[in-house]
Design a protein around this motif. Structure first.
Motif, mmCIF file in Angstrom:
data_model
loop_
_atom_site.group_PDB
_atom_site.id
_atom_site.type_symbol
_atom_site.label_atom_id
_atom_site.label_comp_id
_atom_site.label_asym_id
_atom_site.label_seq_id
_atom_site.Cartn_x
_atom_site.Cartn_y
_atom_site.Cartn_z
ATOM 1 N N ARG A 58 -0.754 13.224 0.105
ATOM 2 C CA ARG A 58 0.051 12.080 0.500
ATOM 3 C C ARG A 58 -0.104 11.852 1.999
ATOM 4 N N PRO A 59 -0.598 10.680 2.395
ATOM 5 C CA PRO A 59 -0.831 10.421 3.825
ATOM 6 C C PRO A 59 0.459 10.353 4.622
ATOM 7 N N VAL A 112 6.290 9.877 6.181
ATOM 8 C CA VAL A 112 7.233 9.544 7.250
ATOM 9 C C VAL A 112 8.184 8.440 6.793
ATOM 10 N N THR A 113 7.643 7.415 6.134
ATOM 11 C CA THR A 113 8.488 6.324 5.641
ATOM 12 C C THR A 113 9.496 6.850 4.625
ATOM 13 N N GLN A 114 9.054 7.718 3.754
ATOM 14 C CA GLN A 114 9.946 8.291 2.746
ATOM 15 C C GLN A 114 11.046 9.115 3.398
ATOM 16 N N MET A 153 10.133 5.891 -4.439
ATOM 17 C CA MET A 153 8.788 6.022 -3.885
ATOM 18 C C MET A 153 7.997 7.109 -4.605
ATOM 19 N N ASP A 154 8.660 8.207 -4.942
ATOM 20 C CA ASP A 154 7.989 9.269 -5.697
ATOM 21 C C ASP A 154 7.514 8.757 -7.055
ATOM 22 N N GLU A 155 8.369 7.992 -7.721
ATOM 23 C CA GLU A 155 8.013 7.460 -9.037
ATOM 24 C C GLU A 155 6.835 6.500 -8.931
ATOM 25 N N LEU A 156 6.881 5.622 -7.927
ATOM 26 C CA LEU A 156 5.783 4.675 -7.737
ATOM 27 C C LEU A 156 4.490 5.401 -7.399
ATOM 28 N N ARG A 209 -0.433 3.847 -4.387
ATOM 29 C CA ARG A 209 -1.076 4.934 -3.643
ATOM 30 C C ARG A 209 -2.203 4.394 -2.762
ATOM 31 N N HIS A 210 -3.001 3.490 -3.324
ATOM 32 C CA HIS A 210 -4.116 2.906 -2.582
ATOM 33 C C HIS A 210 -3.608 2.141 -1.361
#
Length: 210
Positions: A107-108, A113-115, A125-128, A136-137
């Protein structure tokens, strides 16, 4: 991560007060080096207080403090005020390296950081991330843009610091910071909107029905 309610404090202590000290001391006859060193003190105190209040390691805060202390020592030893003017480039370049290197991890950094800054959206966000390849892309490309922009930010700061009169450069510093952040909002929003997930991450939360 820094708290979101630090915005007004950031404008006053980290930007307004240092600029006032720099231009005020210069008007009183102080040298550029002395005026710049005095302008660093409020930001150094502010960053230190923030780290103490958070009671945890803040890599960004630590980088800010180290860049302030390091550039001050080098500038005093070398007697060159311009070495203080490029201190933010000392943050931008390492950040760019860390950002681009994070693409090698699952995970970049822009995603993580946003999460961390949005704990109430962390589960979404984890689910997405697990179910949406486009999501992810998008975050991988967002990270690439932020890394490249950080390099450009550092280069611009160094060029301005060594080409403009010293009296002008401090006023350009917050302008560069704001413009860099604003410009990077464009690819961030465009990429997430294309995936149809922007509202789920950044949109207003709807009240949960009992």
């Amino acid at each position: 991560m820094p708290r979101t309610n630090r915005g007004p404090w950031l404008l006053i202590v980290d930007i307004g007060v240092p600029l006032a000290l720099f231009y005020g001391l210069r008007a009183l006859g102080a040298s550029d080096l002395v005026a710049l060193l005095a302008g660093i003190i409020p930001g150094l105190i502010s960053s230190g207080i923030s780290l103490v209040r958070e009671r945890r390691t803040d890599l960004v805060g630590m980088a800010v403090i180290l860049s302030m202390v390091g550039s001050s020592v080098v500038a005093v030893i070398g007697g060159d005020a311009r070495l203080l003017l490029v201190r933010n480039a000392w943050i931008s370049l390492p950040f760019a390296g860390i950002t681009l290197w994070s693409l090698r991890h699952p995970r970049p950094i822009c995603y993580t950081v946003t999460q961390a800054m949005m704990p109430r959206r962390a589960a979404v966000m984890d689910e997405l991330w697990e179910t949406n390849p486009s999501f992810r892309h998008a975050w991988k490309w967002i990270t690439i843009y932020w890394g490249i922009a950080s390099i450009a930010d550092a280069v611009i700061r160094v060029v301005l610091a060594y080409t403009l009169p010293i009296s002008i450069v401090p006023a350009t510093d917050p302008i560069i910071t704001v413009l860099t952040i604003l410009v990077l909002q464009i690819p961030t929003q465009v990429l997430l909107r294309r995936t149809g997930t922007w509202h789920q991450v950044f949109g207003p939360r709807r009240p949960t029905m009992a």
